[in-house]
Design a protein around this motif. Structure first.
Motif, PDB file in Angstrom:
ATOM      1  N   ALA A 134       0.732  -1.059   0.031  1.00 43.83           N
ATOM      2  CA  ALA A 134      -0.061  -0.119  -0.027  1.00 43.83           C
ATOM      3  C   ALA A 134       0.800   1.306   0.146  1.00 43.83           C
ATOM      4  O   ALA A 134       1.710   1.404   0.757  1.00 43.83           O
ATOM      5  CB  ALA A 134      -0.949   0.223   1.030  1.00 43.83           C
ATOM      6  N   VAL A 135       0.596   2.188  -0.868  1.00 40.72           N
ATOM      7  CA  VAL A 135       1.279   3.372  -0.816  1.00 40.72           C
ATOM      8  C   VAL A 135       0.443   4.229   0.226  1.00 40.72           C
ATOM      9  O   VAL A 135       1.502   4.653   1.065  1.00 40.72           O
ATOM     10  CB  VAL A 135       1.076   4.150  -2.271  1.00 40.72           C
ATOM     11  CG1 VAL A 135       1.589   5.696  -2.071  1.00 40.72           C
ATOM     12  CG2 VAL A 135       1.516   3.516  -3.446  1.00 40.72           C
ATOM     13  N   LYS A 136      -0.501   4.025   0.756  1.00 43.43           N
ATOM     14  CA  LYS A 136      -1.201   4.739   1.802  1.00 43.43           C
ATOM     15  C   LYS A 136      -2.484   4.034   2.129  1.00 43.43           C
ATOM     16  O   LYS A 136      -3.385   3.639   1.194  1.00 43.43           O
ATOM     17  CB  LYS A 136      -1.552   6.288   1.382  1.00 43.43           C
ATOM     18  CG  LYS A 136      -2.115   6.980   2.553  1.00 43.43           C
ATOM     19  CD  LYS A 136      -2.458   8.420   2.058  1.00 43.43           C
ATOM     20  CE  LYS A 136      -3.373   8.680   0.947  1.00 43.43           C
ATOM     21  NZ  LYS A 136      -3.575  10.036   0.691  1.00 43.43           N
ATOM     22  N   LEU A 137      -2.668   3.804   3.237  1.00 47.15           N
ATOM     23  CA  LEU A 137      -3.940   3.225   3.715  1.00 47.15           C
ATOM     24  C   LEU A 137      -4.945   4.147   4.101  1.00 47.15           C
ATOM     25  O   LEU A 137      -4.481   5.393   4.909  1.00 47.15           O
ATOM     26  CB  LEU A 137      -3.806   2.372   4.906  1.00 47.15           C
ATOM     27  CG  LEU A 137      -3.035   0.959   4.756  1.00 47.15           C
ATOM     28  CD1 LEU A 137      -3.002   0.149   5.893  1.00 47.15           C
ATOM     29  CD2 LEU A 137      -3.581   0.174   3.737  1.00 47.15           C
ATOM     30  N   VAL A 138      -6.219   4.263   3.586  1.00 49.06           N
ATOM     31  CA  VAL A 138      -7.118   5.246   4.027  1.00 49.06           C
ATOM     32  C   VAL A 138      -8.404   4.684   4.783  1.00 49.06           C
ATOM     33  O   VAL A 138      -8.869   3.572   4.595  1.00 49.06           O
ATOM     34  CB  VAL A 138      -7.689   5.711   2.516  1.00 49.06           C
ATOM     35  CG1 VAL A 138      -8.743   6.805   2.871  1.00 49.06           C
ATOM     36  CG2 VAL A 138      -6.450   6.561   1.777  1.00 49.06           C
ATOM     37  N   GLY A 139      -8.719   5.401   5.892  1.00 45.45           N
ATOM     38  CA  GLY A 139      -9.925   4.941   6.768  1.00 45.45           C
ATOM     39  C   GLY A 139     -11.125   4.790   5.856  1.00 45.45           C
ATOM     40  O   GLY A 139     -11.449   5.363   4.798  1.00 45.45           O
ATOM     41  N   ALA A 140     -11.959   3.649   6.150  1.00 43.79           N
ATOM     42  CA  ALA A 140     -13.041   3.294   5.608  1.00 43.79           C
ATOM     43  C   ALA A 140     -14.084   2.314   6.491  1.00 43.79           C
ATOM     44  O   ALA A 140     -13.638   1.981   7.470  1.00 43.79           O
ATOM     45  CB  ALA A 140     -12.826   2.347   4.315  1.00 43.79           C
ATOM     46  N   PRO A 141     -15.537   2.364   6.039  1.00 40.77           N
ATOM     47  CA  PRO A 141     -16.370   1.607   6.942  1.00 40.77           C
ATOM     48  C   PRO A 141     -16.363   0.112   6.558  1.00 40.77           C
ATOM     49  O   PRO A 141     -15.913  -0.152   5.167  1.00 40.77           O
ATOM     50  CB  PRO A 141     -17.809   2.095   6.304  1.00 40.77           C
ATOM     51  CG  PRO A 141     -17.564   3.224   5.762  1.00 40.77           C
ATOM     52  CD  PRO A 141     -16.135   3.262   5.175  1.00 40.77           C
ATOM     53  N   VAL A 142     -15.837  -0.868   7.311  1.00 43.41           N
ATOM     54  CA  VAL A 142     -15.427  -2.159   7.046  1.00 43.41           C
ATOM     55  C   VAL A 142     -16.242  -3.166   7.855  1.00 43.41           C
ATOM     56  O   VAL A 142     -16.203  -2.947   9.102  1.00 43.41           O
ATOM     57  CB  VAL A 142     -13.916  -2.285   7.655  1.00 43.41           C
ATOM     58  CG1 VAL A 142     -13.674  -3.772   7.357  1.00 43.41           C
ATOM     59  CG2 VAL A 142     -12.875  -1.541   6.787  1.00 43.41           C
ATOM     60  N   PHE A 143     -17.040  -3.880   7.186  1.00 48.47           N
ATOM     61  CA  PHE A 143     -17.817  -4.827   7.946  1.00 48.47           C
ATOM     62  C   PHE A 143     -17.193  -6.244   7.648  1.00 48.47           C
ATOM     63  O   PHE A 143     -16.896  -6.516   6.698  1.00 48.47           O
ATOM     64  CB  PHE A 143     -19.316  -4.849   6.978  1.00 48.47           C
ATOM     65  CG  PHE A 143     -20.188  -5.948   7.775  1.00 48.47           C
ATOM     66  CD1 PHE A 143     -20.788  -5.672   8.925  1.00 48.47           C
ATOM     67  CD2 PHE A 143     -20.269  -7.203   7.276  1.00 48.47           C
ATOM     68  CE1 PHE A 143     -21.790  -6.609   9.668  1.00 48.47           C
ATOM     69  CE2 PHE A 143     -21.057  -8.038   7.938  1.00 48.47           C
ATOM     70  CZ  PHE A 143     -21.840  -7.781   9.159  1.00 48.47           C
ATOM     71  N   LEU A 144     -16.517  -6.617   8.900  1.00 47.46           N
ATOM     72  CA  LEU A 144     -15.840  -7.789   8.674  1.00 47.46           C
ATOM     73  C   LEU A 144     -17.098  -9.070   8.353  1.00 47.46           C
ATOM     74  O   LEU A 144     -18.058  -9.241   9.102  1.00 47.46           O
ATOM     75  CB  LEU A 144     -15.389  -7.997   9.901  1.00 47.46           C
ATOM     76  CG  LEU A 144     -14.288  -7.083  10.709  1.00 47.46           C
ATOM     77  CD1 LEU A 144     -13.687  -7.550  11.781  1.00 47.46           C
ATOM     78  CD2 LEU A 144     -13.143  -7.153   9.442  1.00 47.46           C
ATOM     79  N   ASP A 145     -16.613  -9.804   7.646  1.00 45.15           N
ATOM     80  CA  ASP A 145     -17.654 -11.012   7.117  1.00 45.15           C
ATOM     81  C   ASP A 145     -17.739 -12.099   8.099  1.00 45.15           C
ATOM     82  O   ASP A 145     -18.579 -12.736   7.984  1.00 45.15           O
ATOM     83  CB  ASP A 145     -16.920 -11.558   5.914  1.00 45.15           C
ATOM     84  CG  ASP A 145     -15.694 -12.444   6.064  1.00 45.15           C
ATOM     85  OD1 ASP A 145     -14.929 -12.061   6.706  1.00 45.15           O
ATOM     86  OD2 ASP A 145     -15.488 -13.367   5.154  1.00 45.15           O
TER      87      ASP A 145
END
Length: 427
Positions: free
Chosen positions: A148-159
């Motif tokens: 990753a060049v950069k990680l960006v926050g996001a809504p993450v629903f774990l399966d």
């Protein structure tokens, strides 16, 4: 390789002090790679899995120094490599926990497929999908290649509410740009320990202890001195040990917040205890008796994500059920091969019907006799130790490496409270 020789039938008496939580120590060790200063970890259990994780850190270039038997100083500033060696990854499944922090801090991570216990399929999809949501690219070849060049926050629903998947997502999100919302997150005590450590390092995490975490990413995290909480899996194991061997065992270092899920399971087999401060004393005077559900129905002891009954204790409960009067159903829903060890209990005289890979009906009480066994995984191995200690005669347990991956200095600690157990090198 070593083996245990155990002579059963002797009551356990004395004090056992709980070790640090193995399942908290492993992610916290991986999380040290996120810091830009040295980190000191305390109450780290002296077990094989921990030593392997420290070897991974050394291989990455970090400085790892033992302060005393349970305290370590890690300086991650010298990390210059981002690939976990295959020989170390095969030894411990927790090696996958380096994916999130290495990708977040250094932009790359290369990991062979993780090893660990043989208890059925253990998917890593949750780890990969969560990191992809944060912007990581993953190439799956002979190794898992994260970048990753950069990680960006996001809504993450774990399966699924995967513990290590949640931990990897948390460690990636704390250095991501912006805000990440993790939903369907695992919330076990060891996940809470990881969050507490990261917060002390400067991370901003809301909702700790729930299945919804809001993480506001930071540009960097500083060093910390952090103590791991006590191991409630050891607690459950030692309660089970006391229940089937009698005697007068006291267990020190107990956290009251860990007890409610354990009480739900153990009470169905008639196991109770007294608690004074942080010392728990199982009540062993009365015979164990299965407590039927309302209407006289056979009770079910089943596992679930926290705060449900821990999956790692279902093996222990199976042994306890063999010594309780009545019938109980053990339903291990999370791993399809964990219950296969019951054939060893049956060979010792237990009356168990293995209905399918997940369910076993246990009829008790049964008189167990010593036998020769091989430990397939950490918890089944500990269950075999408990069965051997309440059996008549002598048992030999091979492959105790698997047991000692999760239980610190087990034979010496049990010997100190009256167990007739000795550790010998294999011929």
């Amino acid at each position: 390789m070593d083996k245990y020789i155990i002579e059963g039938g002797y009551p356990i008496k004395g004090m056992l002090t709980l070790s640090g939580n193995k399942n908290a120590a492993l992610p916290c060790i991986a999380a040290t790679t996120l810091a830009d200063e040295p980190v000191i970890l305390r109450n780290i259990p002296a077990i094989e899995d921990v030593l392997v994780m420290f070897d991974v850190l050394r291989n990455l270039g970090a400085s790892v120094e033992e302060i005393d038997a349970h305290s370590w100083r890690i300086d991650p500033r010298s990390i210059s490599r981002y690939e976990v060696p295959e020989e170390l990854a095969r030894k411990v499944r927790a090696s996958i926990l380096f994916a999130g922090p290495l990708t977040a801090r250094f932009g790359k991570a290369v990991l062979p497929p993780p090893g660990g216990d043989t208890i059925g399929r253990r998917r890593i999809d949750t780890h990969i999908l969560a990191l992809q949501e944060l912007g990581a690219r993953i190439a799956i070849e002979a190794t898992l290649n994260f970048s990753a060049v950069k990680l960006v926050g996001a809504p993450v629903f774990l399966d699924e509410a995967s513990v290590t998947g949640t931990e990897n997502a948390i460690m990636a999100a704390v250095l991501a740009e912006g805000t990440t919302t993790l939903t369907n997150a695992a919330c076990e005590p060891h996940v809470q320990d990881l969050c507490a450590m990261l917060i002390q390092m400067g991370a901003e995490i809301e909702g700790v202890g729930s299945n919804r975490l809001v993480i506001h990413g930071k540009k960097s995290l500083h060093g910390v001195e952090f103590a791991i909480s006590s191991d409630y899996m050891e607690l459950g194991s030692f309660i089970g040990l006391a229940a089937v061997t009698g005697g007068d065992l006291r267990i020190e270092g107990v956290r009251t917040e860990d007890l409610p899920p354990l009480k739900v399971g153990f009470s169905k087999l008639g196991v109770t205890w007294d608690l004074k401060g942080n010392v728990l004393r199982p009540n062993t005077a009365a015979a164990l008796r299965v407590v039927p559900d309302i209407g006289g129905q056979i009770p079910k002891i089943d596992d679930a994500p926290w705060p449900g009954f821990p999956a790692d204790l279902t093996s222990i409960m199976t042994v306890v059920a063999t010594q309780a009067e009545g019938v109980a159903l053990i339903h291990e829903k999370m791993f399809e091969s964990r219950m296969f060890f019951v054939d060893k209990l049956i060979s010792m005289g237990a009356r168990i019907v293995l209905c399918d890979p997940h369910r076993a009906v246990v009829y008790g009480p049964s008189k167990l006799v010593g036998n020769v066994m091989v430990s397939p995984d950490v918890r089944a191995g500990m269950a075999m130790v408990i069965a051997a200690l309440c059996a008549e005669g002598t048992s030999t347990i091979h492959n105790v490496y698997q047991i000692e991956r999760g239980y610190e200095n087990l034979s010496a600690r049990l010997s100190a409270v009256g167990a007739h157990i000795r550790k010998e090198q294999e011929d």
